[in-house]
Design a protein around this motif. Structure first.
Motif, mmCIF file in Angstrom:
data_model
loop_
_atom_site.group_PDB
_atom_site.id
_atom_site.type_symbol
_atom_site.label_atom_id
_atom_site.label_comp_id
_atom_site.label_asym_id
_atom_site.label_seq_id
_atom_site.Cartn_x
_atom_site.Cartn_y
_atom_site.Cartn_z
ATOM 1 N N THR A 342 -32.619 -43.947 27.048
ATOM 2 C CA THR A 342 -33.767 -44.351 26.229
ATOM 3 C C THR A 342 -33.320 -45.214 25.054
ATOM 4 O OG1 THR A 342 -35.004 -42.350 26.825
ATOM 5 C CG2 THR A 342 -35.651 -43.479 24.798
ATOM 6 N N ARG A 346 -33.857 -49.692 24.417
ATOM 7 C CA ARG A 346 -34.582 -50.241 23.263
ATOM 8 C C ARG A 346 -33.641 -50.786 22.186
ATOM 9 N NH1 ARG A 346 -37.113 -46.482 25.874
ATOM 10 N NH2 ARG A 346 -39.373 -46.533 26.130
ATOM 11 N N TRP A 348 -31.329 -49.161 20.405
ATOM 12 C CA TRP A 348 -31.242 -48.281 19.238
ATOM 13 C C TRP A 348 -29.912 -47.521 19.183
ATOM 14 C CZ3 TRP A 348 -36.678 -45.751 20.236
ATOM 15 C CH2 TRP A 348 -37.680 -46.656 19.866
ATOM 16 N N ASP A 370 -38.956 -40.000 28.409
ATOM 17 C CA ASP A 370 -38.634 -41.267 27.758
ATOM 18 C C ASP A 370 -39.705 -41.647 26.742
ATOM 19 O OD1 ASP A 370 -37.072 -43.962 27.784
ATOM 20 O OD2 ASP A 370 -39.174 -44.530 28.124
ATOM 21 N N ALA A 374 -38.907 -41.897 22.777
ATOM 22 C CA ALA A 374 -39.098 -43.234 22.210
ATOM 23 C C ALA A 374 -40.092 -43.208 21.054
ATOM 24 C CB ALA A 374 -39.564 -44.190 23.302
#
Length: 481
Positions: A342, A346, A348, A370, A374
């Motif tokens: 996840t 993105r 992160w 997810d 998120a």
């Protein structure tokens, strides 16, 4: 539970118990008062009869011999008069007297003085030293003149009458009154049970109807019986329930229409948004051929389109939850691996750290997990402050995922309000990125698994979100698979 006042502790609080106690006390008190009144009346009657008989007997004897009493009398006259009067009698004339019998000492100076002053019989209730009740009588002998006038002869007759038999009858009457009061107690209890049963039947029906209301059965009604206050209360409750049922039906129809409207509008917006997104993509690809003002406008259009597309997607997902159309598709997954995926998807990974064992296996829906993670991490990055940490802990029955940031924390006294739809704690963020539905959707996904999502403020600073998932699908009785 509300504590009772000190003076009421130990006092029966149940309605049935209070009715029984009150009815038994009232009935017992009534029976006791009635028995006491009967006893007092019977005692007065017995004493009156005994006194009347004694007075009549003495008057008849004295009246019979009065014409033959010489004046002044001799000692022989007094002795004969005493014999006529009977035992326990005392005849006096000045300093002369003739007496015989027991307890003549009960004829006290007070009785003699009263007899000397009056021209009628005087009586006095007295007791012996052993407590035996007696009746002391005194009457003067009157002489009738030729002209019909009466004058005192100076002879006074005293008599002591035994009241033991009368007292025994009074005692028997008292015992009978006590026995009657005692026998009234079981009768009062039986009557109280029958009365309480009749009174509490409609109350129990009202309680049953209230419980059905609380369980969601708005069709529950109470059958009124009669025209008393409880029947009127039952009719009022029925009217209230009918009006409540109509109001709830209207609200449900209105809510269903609102949800259907949102769902229809969201689906209708998907097609033009798809076309608009395609145009925006073209503008972004050709942005180097645009002027500075055109590039700024294109960027604003692109951001607004993405926000609108995200909002429509969130509305569609919420409408599916409202329609209970969502289905869970659990798979065996390694939770730490899914969390790393996840973050990588993105970008992160450099902003968020994960505190988890090397492996924790669980059965979850990967897509929904997810979405939950998120939303929580995105919220922490937008509104919190670093460091943002994801911690994972597992037990035999559940997996607990916490997302912690070190920002200003959650607004308001109730941190869990952030899960309300379209909730934004700061009005200044009303135009910021986000639809206000992300956390609500995350909680719905967690609950679909059979778990829950909660929020709290940390003692120092920051916020913590805790998502709990059943570890295995068999432990999720509420999930739809």
């Amino acid at each position: 539970m509300r504590a009772l006042p000190t003076g009421m502790r130990g006092w029966p609080t149940g309605l049935r118990t209070r009715l029984l106690v009150a009815f038994v006390l009232a009935t017992s008190a009534g029976a006791a008062l009635a028995s006491w009144a009967g006893f007092v009346t019977a005692r007065s009657a017995l004493v009156g009869d005994a006194q009347g008989q004694a007075i009549d007997a003495l008057r008849q004897r004295v009246t019979a011999v009065a014409p033959y009493v010489s004046c002044p009398p001799t000692q022989l006259t007094l002795d004969r008069l005493r014999e006529v009067v009977g035992d326990n009698a005392l005849i006096t004339y000045g300093s002369m007297q003739s007496g015989a019998g027991d307890h003549l000492e009960l004829i006290d100076p007070e009785l003699r003085a009263a007899t000397a002053e009056r021209n009628h019989m005087v009586l006095q209730r007295v007791h012996t030293s052993e407590g035996v009740p007696k009746l002391a009588l005194g009457m003067p002998i009157l002489i009738t003149e030729v002209n019909g006038a009466q004058r005192r002869s100076g002879v006074e007759v005293f008599s002591v009458v035994d009241l033991s038999e009368t007292q025994a009858r009074i005692d028997a009457t008292g015992r009978s009154a006590i026995m009657t009061s005692a026998l009234a107690l079981p009768v009062a209890v039986l009557a109280a049970l029958l009365a309480a049963r009749g009174v509490l039947r409609p109350v129990r029906e009202l309680r049953g109807a209230a419980r059905r209301f609380a369980d969601g059965d708005l069709s529950a009604r109470v059958r009124p019986r009669g025209y008393d206050e409880l029947a009127e209360l039952a009719r009022t409750v029925n009217e209230m329930a009918a009006e409540l049922e109509r109001s709830i039906a209207r609200l449900r129809r209105s809510e269903a229409e609102s949800r259907r409207f949102v769902a229809d509008v969201s689906h209708e917006l998907r097609t033009p948004l798809s076309a608009l997104s395609a145009v925006v993509d073209v503008l972004e690809e050709d942005s180097e051929h645009l002027t500075a003002d055109q590039r700024t406008s294109a960027r604003l259009i692109s951001e607004a389109t993405r926000r609108l597309t995200g909002l429509v997607a969130d509305l569609i997902e919420v409408s599916r939850f409202d329609a209970t159309a969502e289905r869970l598709h659990p798979e065996r997954a390694d939770i730490p691996t899914a969390l790393h995926a996840t973050l990588r998807a993105r970008g992160w990974t450099d902003q968020v750290s994960i505190d988890a064992p090397e492996s924790i296996a669980a059965e979850v829906d990967p897509r929904r997990l997810d979405v939950v993670v998120a939303n929580l991490v995105g919220n922490a990055l937008r509104h919190g402050a670093p460091p943002v940490v994801i911690a994972v802990r597992g037990t035999d029955s559940e997996v607990v995922i916490t997302v912690t940031d070190h920002g200003p924390g959650l607004p308001g006294e109730d941190p869990n309000r952030v899960f309300d739809r379209f909730y934004k704690g700061d009005p200044a963020r009303s135009r910021s990125q986000g639809s206000g539905l992300g956390l609500a959707i995350a909680r719905e996904h967690t609950r679909l698994h059979g778990g829950d999502l909660t929020a709290e403020n940390l003692p120092g600073a920051g916020a913590r979100f805790t998502a709990r998932f059943p570890r295995w699908a068999a432990q999720n009785p509420g999930g739809q698979q």
